[in-house]
Motif scaffolding. Structure first.
Motif, mmCIF file in Angstrom:
data_model
loop_
_atom_site.group_PDB
_atom_site.id
_atom_site.type_symbol
_atom_site.label_atom_id
_atom_site.label_comp_id
_atom_site.label_asym_id
_atom_site.label_seq_id
_atom_site.Cartn_x
_atom_site.Cartn_y
_atom_site.Cartn_z
ATOM 1 N N VAL A 136 -13.070 -11.889 -11.751
ATOM 2 C CA VAL A 136 -13.603 -10.340 -11.354
ATOM 3 C C VAL A 136 -12.658 -9.516 -11.975
ATOM 4 O O VAL A 136 -11.395 -9.516 -11.552
ATOM 5 C CB VAL A 136 -13.910 -10.085 -9.898
ATOM 6 N N GLU A 137 -13.140 -8.732 -13.270
ATOM 7 C CA GLU A 137 -11.912 -7.717 -13.696
ATOM 8 C C GLU A 137 -12.480 -6.422 -13.857
ATOM 9 O O GLU A 137 -13.584 -6.235 -13.793
ATOM 10 C CB GLU A 137 -12.160 -8.133 -15.297
ATOM 11 N N VAL A 138 -11.616 -5.552 -13.399
ATOM 12 C CA VAL A 138 -11.745 -4.169 -13.328
ATOM 13 C C VAL A 138 -10.953 -3.468 -14.718
ATOM 14 O O VAL A 138 -9.961 -3.773 -14.778
ATOM 15 C CB VAL A 138 -11.427 -3.661 -11.992
ATOM 16 N N VAL A 139 -11.523 -2.593 -15.100
ATOM 17 C CA VAL A 139 -11.129 -1.837 -16.210
ATOM 18 C C VAL A 139 -11.305 -0.394 -16.000
ATOM 19 O O VAL A 139 -12.456 -0.026 -15.740
ATOM 20 C CB VAL A 139 -11.900 -2.061 -17.578
ATOM 21 N N VAL A 140 -10.162 0.238 -15.734
ATOM 22 C CA VAL A 140 -10.300 1.528 -15.551
ATOM 23 C C VAL A 140 -9.963 2.515 -16.924
ATOM 24 O O VAL A 140 -8.956 2.212 -17.521
ATOM 25 C CB VAL A 140 -9.029 1.991 -14.671
ATOM 26 N N GLY B 130 -0.980 12.831 -17.324
ATOM 27 C CA GLY B 130 -1.585 13.254 -18.746
ATOM 28 C C GLY B 130 -2.953 12.560 -19.157
ATOM 29 O O GLY B 130 -3.715 12.785 -20.077
ATOM 30 N N MET B 131 -3.475 11.536 -18.192
ATOM 31 C CA MET B 131 -4.639 11.186 -18.441
ATOM 32 C C MET B 131 -5.699 11.257 -17.481
ATOM 33 O O MET B 131 -5.119 11.456 -16.239
ATOM 34 C CB MET B 131 -4.377 9.513 -18.617
ATOM 35 N N GLU B 132 -6.795 11.199 -17.721
ATOM 36 C CA GLU B 132 -7.714 11.107 -16.614
ATOM 37 C C GLU B 132 -8.647 9.881 -16.676
ATOM 38 O O GLU B 132 -9.181 9.505 -17.616
ATOM 39 C CB GLU B 132 -8.611 12.569 -16.359
ATOM 40 N N ILE B 133 -9.316 9.423 -15.366
ATOM 41 C CA ILE B 133 -10.336 8.196 -15.323
ATOM 42 C C ILE B 133 -11.660 8.816 -16.012
ATOM 43 O O ILE B 133 -11.983 9.754 -15.653
ATOM 44 C CB ILE B 133 -10.235 7.982 -14.140
ATOM 45 N N GLU B 134 -12.096 8.144 -17.007
ATOM 46 C CA GLU B 134 -13.211 8.343 -17.532
ATOM 47 C C GLU B 134 -14.515 7.528 -16.828
ATOM 48 O O GLU B 134 -15.471 7.912 -16.626
ATOM 49 C CB GLU B 134 -13.394 7.905 -19.003
ATOM 50 N N ARG B 135 -14.016 6.140 -16.336
ATOM 51 C CA ARG B 135 -14.924 5.317 -15.876
ATOM 52 C C ARG B 135 -14.294 3.998 -15.436
ATOM 53 O O ARG B 135 -13.225 3.652 -15.888
ATOM 54 C CB ARG B 135 -15.989 4.816 -16.802
ATOM 55 N N VAL B 136 -15.022 3.781 -14.276
ATOM 56 C CA VAL B 136 -14.216 2.418 -13.742
ATOM 57 C C VAL B 136 -15.295 1.318 -13.915
ATOM 58 O O VAL B 136 -16.436 1.486 -13.408
ATOM 59 C CB VAL B 136 -13.799 2.752 -12.341
ATOM 60 N N GLU B 137 -15.112 -0.044 -14.798
ATOM 61 C CA GLU B 137 -16.014 -0.960 -14.789
ATOM 62 C C GLU B 137 -15.735 -2.132 -14.393
ATOM 63 O O GLU B 137 -14.524 -2.704 -14.280
ATOM 64 C CB GLU B 137 -16.189 -1.057 -16.429
ATOM 65 N N VAL B 138 -16.639 -2.830 -13.763
ATOM 66 C CA VAL B 138 -16.260 -4.215 -13.050
ATOM 67 C C VAL B 138 -17.079 -5.158 -13.867
ATOM 68 O O VAL B 138 -18.216 -4.868 -14.287
ATOM 69 C CB VAL B 138 -16.757 -4.280 -11.649
ATOM 70 N N VAL B 139 -16.491 -5.957 -14.332
ATOM 71 C CA VAL B 139 -17.237 -7.365 -15.254
ATOM 72 C C VAL B 139 -16.731 -8.419 -14.285
ATOM 73 O O VAL B 139 -15.642 -8.777 -13.829
ATOM 74 C CB VAL B 139 -16.692 -7.436 -16.620
ATOM 75 N N VAL B 140 -17.780 -8.967 -13.862
ATOM 76 C CA VAL B 140 -17.807 -10.414 -13.254
ATOM 77 C C VAL B 140 -18.113 -11.315 -14.095
ATOM 78 O O VAL B 140 -19.093 -11.508 -14.607
ATOM 79 C CB VAL B 140 -18.937 -10.422 -11.928
ATOM 80 N N ARG B 141 -17.293 -12.060 -14.588
ATOM 81 C CA ARG B 141 -17.317 -13.174 -15.562
ATOM 82 C C ARG B 141 -17.791 -14.483 -14.682
ATOM 83 O O ARG B 141 -17.123 -14.955 -13.954
ATOM 84 C CB ARG B 141 -16.025 -13.381 -16.198
#
Lengths: 146, 146
Positions: A136-140, B130-141
């Motif tokens: 399970v990978e989270v990419v922010v 200096g950065m902000e979160i655009e989106r948090v994505e979870v990928v379950v492989r």
DNA sequence: ATTCTATTTTAGAATTATTCTAAAGTATTG
DNA sequence: CAATACTTTAGAATAATTCTAAAATAGAAT
């Protein structure tokens, strides 16, 4: 500078690395040792094939880009590296093979680890029939602030 | 089959789609409408450029692969689609633009939505300065069970 | 040490996905 | 309907990566 009876720091490091490669079933060739040293001697790293090739060249190692690709894949199969897919254009390889996640800022081509402890993910459905969860990978995804 | 005073289901759908495209600042050309229909008339979909191009051809629409790429990107910029990066080789486009995550089985080239409600992610560090979160994505492989 | 054999490296061609270019076509405006 | 700006498209170009087959080398055997 003595040459008998003891080893330089560099050669000791290489010896350890060579050992590690052998244990992974890989002959410790000049190229693999050079790349391994770049990858594993200074903490966690994220590299691309191109980038590592360039770095190797700068450090005086001569090897082809094809070898860098081969080696990165062999290291990955051997469990020494992990592939990180966060960008459609290039593949990153991560020397951190433990449980963790990533920050990725496309506009700065910046990839950073997020330690795995501390992060909890709840409520995921179970894997579809006939399949199992590999990871399970989270990419922010980040963007630079305006 | 009447042709006056009312509209067929297909033309009504197109009319709605044309409207949607206009609102997005895109002229409802024959090609964009054809692709939009394939993409938006039946629930959530995950497509690749190649795949959509093939599907369009089968459905009788004639358009070039370059147009498929252009259109997918335009739809994405317009917020009608979202890009999903889970595989280094090809880019997927997702018609589900709401909050959700993904299952990905590389060995079956299968990409599936995981609804966003229900999933909670805790303990993420805040974005670097200096950065902000655009989106948090979870990928379950996933992998197929042996 | 020298020889042998399997493994490795490599140059360069090939592949794949995607983007670019500039010319031809089409939707909208007046 | 004519003018104009936006679109499409064929085909070339690019970029990352993989493949191929020949040359090099590591480790084992002699």
């Amino acid at each position: 500078m003595r040459s008998t009876g003891s080893k330089t720091a560099a050669s000791k490091a290489s010896a350890g690395l060579a050992q590690r490669l052998r244990e992974a079933g890989l002959r410790p060739t000049r190229q693999r040792v050079a790349l391994g040293r770049l990858l594993f001697t200074n903490g966690d790293r994220h590299v691309t094939a191109e980038g590592l090739h360039l770095e190797a060249a700068k450090s005086g190692a001569e090897l082809s880009l094809a070898t860098v690709y081969n080696t990165l894949h062999q290291f990955t199969s051997a469990g020494l590296l992990r592939q990180v897919i966060v960008d459609g254009e290039k593949t990153y390889f991560d020397t951190n093979i433990g449980d963790h996640h990533h920050f990725y800022a496309k506009d700065r081509e910046m990839l950073m680890d997020i330690p795995g402890d501390g992060v909890s993910i709840d409520g995921l459905p179970k894997a579809p029939a006939g399949m199992e969860i590999e990871r399970v990978e989270v990419v922010v995804r980040l963007k630079s602030r305006a």
